[in-house]
Write a protein that holds these residues in place. Structure first.
Motif, PDB file in Angstrom:
ATOM      1  N   CYS A 186      24.748   2.154  20.081  1.00 47.98           N
ATOM      2  CA  CYS A 186      23.935   2.774  19.033  1.00 47.98           C
ATOM      3  C   CYS A 186      22.628   3.317  19.606  1.00 47.98           C
ATOM      4  O   CYS A 186      22.001   2.681  20.466  1.00 47.98           O
ATOM      5  CB  CYS A 186      23.638   1.748  17.938  1.00 47.98           C
ATOM      6  SG  CYS A 186      22.640   2.394  16.574  1.00 47.98           S
ATOM      7  N   ASP A 187      22.194   4.463  19.114  1.00 50.33           N
ATOM      8  CA  ASP A 187      20.947   5.051  19.617  1.00 50.33           C
ATOM      9  C   ASP A 187      19.716   4.320  19.093  1.00 50.33           C
ATOM     10  O   ASP A 187      18.589   4.621  19.499  1.00 50.33           O
ATOM     11  CB  ASP A 187      20.866   6.543  19.298  1.00 50.33           C
ATOM     12  CG  ASP A 187      20.957   6.853  17.813  1.00 50.33           C
ATOM     13  OD1 ASP A 187      20.983   5.903  16.997  1.00 50.33           O
ATOM     14  OD2 ASP A 187      21.016   8.042  17.455  1.00 50.33           O
ATOM     15  N   ARG A 188      19.894   3.343  18.206  1.00 51.46           N
ATOM     16  CA  ARG A 188      18.787   2.532  17.706  1.00 51.46           C
ATOM     17  C   ARG A 188      18.720   1.152  18.371  1.00 51.46           C
ATOM     18  O   ARG A 188      17.929   0.303  17.953  1.00 51.46           O
ATOM     19  CB  ARG A 188      18.902   2.341  16.179  1.00 51.46           C
ATOM     20  CG  ARG A 188      18.679   3.603  15.376  1.00 51.46           C
ATOM     21  CD  ARG A 188      18.784   3.311  13.870  1.00 51.46           C
ATOM     22  NE  ARG A 188      17.903   2.226  13.458  1.00 51.46           N
ATOM     23  CZ  ARG A 188      16.625   2.390  13.114  1.00 51.46           C
ATOM     24  NH1 ARG A 188      16.080   3.600  13.125  1.00 51.46           N
ATOM     25  NH2 ARG A 188      15.878   1.354  12.747  1.00 51.46           N
TER      26      ARG A 188
END
Length: 370
Positions: free
Chosen positions: A303-305
């Motif tokens: 995930c980019d978070r």
């Protein structure tokens, strides 16, 4: 290997003793008894170790820290160690004379809790008759002495309608900051989800009111906000990332990566009476269990978070999914997200559920909602 920076803040839980019986208490189900509390000399040494480690801010909490008769010398020792000191208190147990003594030894800041904006609500939620009046007297003394003040307001289904008045009260008290914290369901609070869970409409209204107040009071008062995460789609960045910015010490000396870490059964915690604090921070197995991102499962791993929220709260994943390495079900990408939101809807519809009050007794006291 994850780089380990020094912690910024330390929460010292001086005692679990407390005159209040708040049903949303996040302390563990098994409280530390007075006879197991670490003594004055040990705490003073811990404060020196914390300063040497790089800690800047010391938050003195409980329970009710005023239950400790040695509160003044503890604050003095912390200030002598070079720590910024913040007293987190219900106000019960503080007198004008005691506050003046705390001022004389250098206490930097007071964070005062508020269970409701009127005696009926505050005393009912706190389970302490006359508590609101005593709290207001303490707030007056704090203002007269000149302590910087943060007002901490825990909101839930029973009192969310009082949010506008709570913000007004913070202004009237001269508070520099108000923490608007929607109840987080850890520890004892899990016993009261049916009574305290906000509705989705309440959660949205609280978010709107906070945004409105922030715009209106910009430059006058800071408003920190903890939303009702069961109704959110993105998880909170719990503790700024596990083992990255802060640590907690329990009344009996266990050193924890976060307040609720003892709910994760496979973790082993060191005691500050048995191992140096710096060694625990850098090498302790509990602190390294969820540092960084290497431990993550999917969907967090890709995930980019992942370095923004670090997968959310490990203790909440444990409580709701049974796996502390799972994605926090608050996250919309979690396979359990829909179940969580449905349970929130169910809990928030339980109008007749009783309050289950906190206490040392094994038999909790229940009171039906009025």
């Amino acid at each position: 290997m994850t780089k380990v920076n020094p912690p910024i803040a330390m929460l010292a839980e001086l005692t679990h003793r407390c005159p209040l019986s708040c049903p949303y208490c996040s302390n563990p189900l098994e409280l530390a008894r007075q006879e197991t509390e670490i003594d004055t000399e040990t705490w003073c040494d811990v404060f020196r170790q914390a300063a040497d480690l790089g800690v800047l801010q010391l938050h003195l909490s409980g329970g009710e820290p005023a239950s400790r008769r040695d509160l003044v010398p503890l604050v003095e020792a912390a200030r002598n160690a070079g720590l910024y000191t913040n007293l987190i208190t219900s106000g019960i147990g503080l007198t004008e004379k005691r506050l003046q003594a705390l001022d004389e030894v250098g206490l930097d800041h007071v964070q005062l809790s508020l269970q409701g904006t009127d005696p009926a609500m505050a005393d009912e939620i706190g389970g302490y008759r006359g508590g609101f009046a005593r709290k207001m007297q303490v707030a007056e003394w704090i203002g007269e002495i000149g302590f910087p003040l943060t007002l901490n307001v825990v909101l839930h289904r029973r009192n969310l309608h009082q949010l506008p008045r709570a913000i007004e009260m913070a202004q009237e008290m001269g508070a520099r900051r108000i923490e608007v914290a929607t109840v987080q369901f850890h520890g004892w609070a899990l016993k009261n989800r049916e009574t305290l869970m906000p509705t989705k409409d309440q959660a949205r209204e609280a978010t709107r009111l906070v945004a409105e107040a922030r715009a209106k009071l910009k430059g006058q008062m800071v408003i920190d906000y903890v939303p009702a995460d069961y109704h959110e789609d993105l998880p909170k960045r719990c503790m700024g990332g596990w083992g990255s910015t802060g640590l907690n010490i329990t009344p009996d000396g266990l050193v924890l990566p976060c307040h609720a870490a003892q709910t994760i059964p496979h973790l082993t915690f060191d005691r500050v009476t048995e191992r140096p604090l710096a060694e625990i921070w850098h090498e302790g197995s509990a602190f390294n269990a969820y540092r960084g991102t290497d431990w993550m499962q999917e969907p967090c791993r890709s995930c980019d978070r992942r370095e923004i929220d670090f997968g959310g709260c490990r203790c909440q994943a444990m409580a709701l999914v049974g796996d502390p390495a799972a994605t926090d079900p608050v996250c919309v990408k979690s396979p359990h997200h829909g179940v969580l939101q449905q349970s929130a809807e169910t809990y928030s519809a339980q109008d007749d559920a009783p309050l289950v009050y906190r206490g040392f007794s094994e038999t909790p006291r229940k009171v039906r909602s009025s």
